[in-house]
Write an enzyme that holds these catalytic residues in place. Sequence first.
Site, mmCIF file in Angstrom:
data_model
loop_
_atom_site.group_PDB
_atom_site.id
_atom_site.type_symbol
_atom_site.label_atom_id
_atom_site.label_comp_id
_atom_site.label_asym_id
_atom_site.label_seq_id
_atom_site.Cartn_x
_atom_site.Cartn_y
_atom_site.Cartn_z
ATOM 1 N N GLU A 1 -43.362 8.648 29.713
ATOM 2 C CA GLU A 1 -44.675 8.522 29.073
ATOM 3 C C GLU A 1 -44.906 7.085 28.605
ATOM 4 O O GLU A 1 -45.993 6.527 28.778
ATOM 5 C CB GLU A 1 -44.773 9.485 27.891
ATOM 6 C CG GLU A 1 -46.135 9.492 27.214
ATOM 7 C CD GLU A 1 -46.224 10.482 26.065
ATOM 8 O OE1 GLU A 1 -47.298 10.549 25.430
ATOM 9 O OE2 GLU A 1 -45.231 11.180 25.779
ATOM 10 N N GLU B 1 -42.713 16.130 17.986
ATOM 11 C CA GLU B 1 -43.837 16.901 18.539
ATOM 12 C C GLU B 1 -43.485 17.465 19.915
ATOM 13 O O GLU B 1 -43.746 18.635 20.213
ATOM 14 C CB GLU B 1 -45.070 16.008 18.629
ATOM 15 C CG GLU B 1 -46.267 16.656 19.311
ATOM 16 C CD GLU B 1 -46.983 15.713 20.256
ATOM 17 O OE1 GLU B 1 -47.142 16.088 21.437
ATOM 18 O OE2 GLU B 1 -47.392 14.631 19.816
ATOM 19 N N HIS B 2 -42.882 16.651 20.766
ATOM 20 C CA HIS B 2 -42.462 17.127 22.087
ATOM 21 C C HIS B 2 -41.450 18.265 21.974
ATOM 22 O O HIS B 2 -41.535 19.266 22.694
ATOM 23 C CB HIS B 2 -41.836 15.975 22.875
ATOM 24 C CG HIS B 2 -42.824 15.125 23.601
ATOM 25 N ND1 HIS B 2 -42.837 14.979 24.961
ATOM 26 C CD2 HIS B 2 -43.852 14.358 23.138
ATOM 27 C CE1 HIS B 2 -43.808 14.168 25.323
ATOM 28 N NE2 HIS B 2 -44.435 13.764 24.220
ATOM 29 N N HIS C 1 -43.350 11.467 17.180
ATOM 30 C CA HIS C 1 -43.823 11.858 18.510
ATOM 31 C C HIS C 1 -42.743 12.619 19.268
ATOM 32 O O HIS C 1 -43.030 13.606 19.968
ATOM 33 C CB HIS C 1 -44.240 10.593 19.271
ATOM 34 C CG HIS C 1 -44.724 10.843 20.658
ATOM 35 N ND1 HIS C 1 -44.111 10.314 21.759
ATOM 36 C CD2 HIS C 1 -45.763 11.589 21.122
ATOM 37 C CE1 HIS C 1 -44.753 10.703 22.849
ATOM 38 N NE2 HIS C 1 -45.755 11.477 22.491
#
Length: 456
Positions: free
Chosen positions: A153, A76-77, A73
């Site tokens: 997040e 991905e950012h 993740h």
Amino acid sequence: MGHVAALPLLAEPGAADMTLHAGENGARVMRTVLPSGVRVLTEHMPSMNSVSVGFWLGVGSRDEAPGHEGSTHFLEHLLFKGTRRRTALEIAETFDAVGGESNAATAKESTCYYARVLARDLPSAVDVIADMVASPELNGEDLEQERGVILEELAMDADDLTDVAHERFAQAVLGEHPLGRPIGGTEAVIRSISADAVRAHYEASYRPQDLVVTAAGAVHHEEFCNLVAERLEEAGWDLSVPAAPTPRRPVAPAGIEPVGGLTVVERESEQTHVLLGVPAITATDPRRYTLSVLNAILGGGMSSRLFQEVREKRGLAYAVYSFASSYSDAGFVGVYAGCSPARLVETVQVIRRTLREVAQNGVTQEELVRARGQIGGASVMALEDCGSRMTRLGRAELVTGEFVDAAEALRRIDSVTLDEIRDLARELIGQPPTAVVVGRVPSLDTLRNALEEELS
């Protein structure tokens, strides 16, 4: 007449185009394996003026090394933070300038970077995403900045008790299996993970033979294949080296033993969230269509058993539904309800009684017909969107290994029988259930005693 096309795992590099489906009015689904192992699948939709495109990697949270949870993740950012040719602002401006939509999603078994644009803007969209995937900057300064964003997040997710309940449920029902890990990782790991670890994760997982590119809408297959190859090479990938595509994951069931039990996460809230469930079938199990029908009957709509029993007849909850998640070697099914803390035990009792009734006595022909119509209608309407069709291609290539058109999918749903539903319900509901409760709990001991007696 339905159509099913098996997708070869190890197609020869440079294999000829493979037509997976040819429909009316020029509609066509095609697959090509480039010499480098990049797989390209398209669905030409003659009536569309837009295109949805996705760049898929078969890597997800389950593939992370111990101590690096959340790195997929994180990666991905970082791909949106800039490339060797573009800044983060230039990436955003490219899509905003043409009214396009772009985003990415990290899942437990895959990562996808996707966009939807007008057909005339497809070259620009492919150029940007290929650049992001093939030549991300991945510098330490960007990583440190994005570390804070991801921590925010995680904090946002932690404030959503429904998300907390589902995350804890997956961990509880799957146990030590890597699929039970949270996709975003944990605060401790995100604070400590190094730039070198994220770069190593990229180098191991983002190679030509790992990449699947799908597009649906106003797209022409041969032109799109050439476009993808050109843009990846411009971004720095060497596509001249022959390679076979990375094999799909093994699909033999992991054999997760249901352990049952109760997990309680006490949080101040006006509502208590409860999930009940058990391990279930894999994504390639032939009974997945039976499970879809069973799920629809149990808690897939306003006429479902759970909605009627829990909400309509007793007013115990506003939200109540069932769900099923299936992966390459594991899966689970569950029921969610949000209710008053004072009525938690009663809610669980009604849910359990409803599930036992289906397992013991099956469902009615009327329910079966209604579920077929519900699933069929929803499926067909979803496929009016090119984004759904693009996603269907990615899932076919990475997960199931077969392309199933709408007519064949409906045929499989319509072939599900009452006996098959009853047998699967008995197999699943007969297992010791796992329960997760998140929220305010007036008396923990009283709750445990009541629930453990009900769940035994």
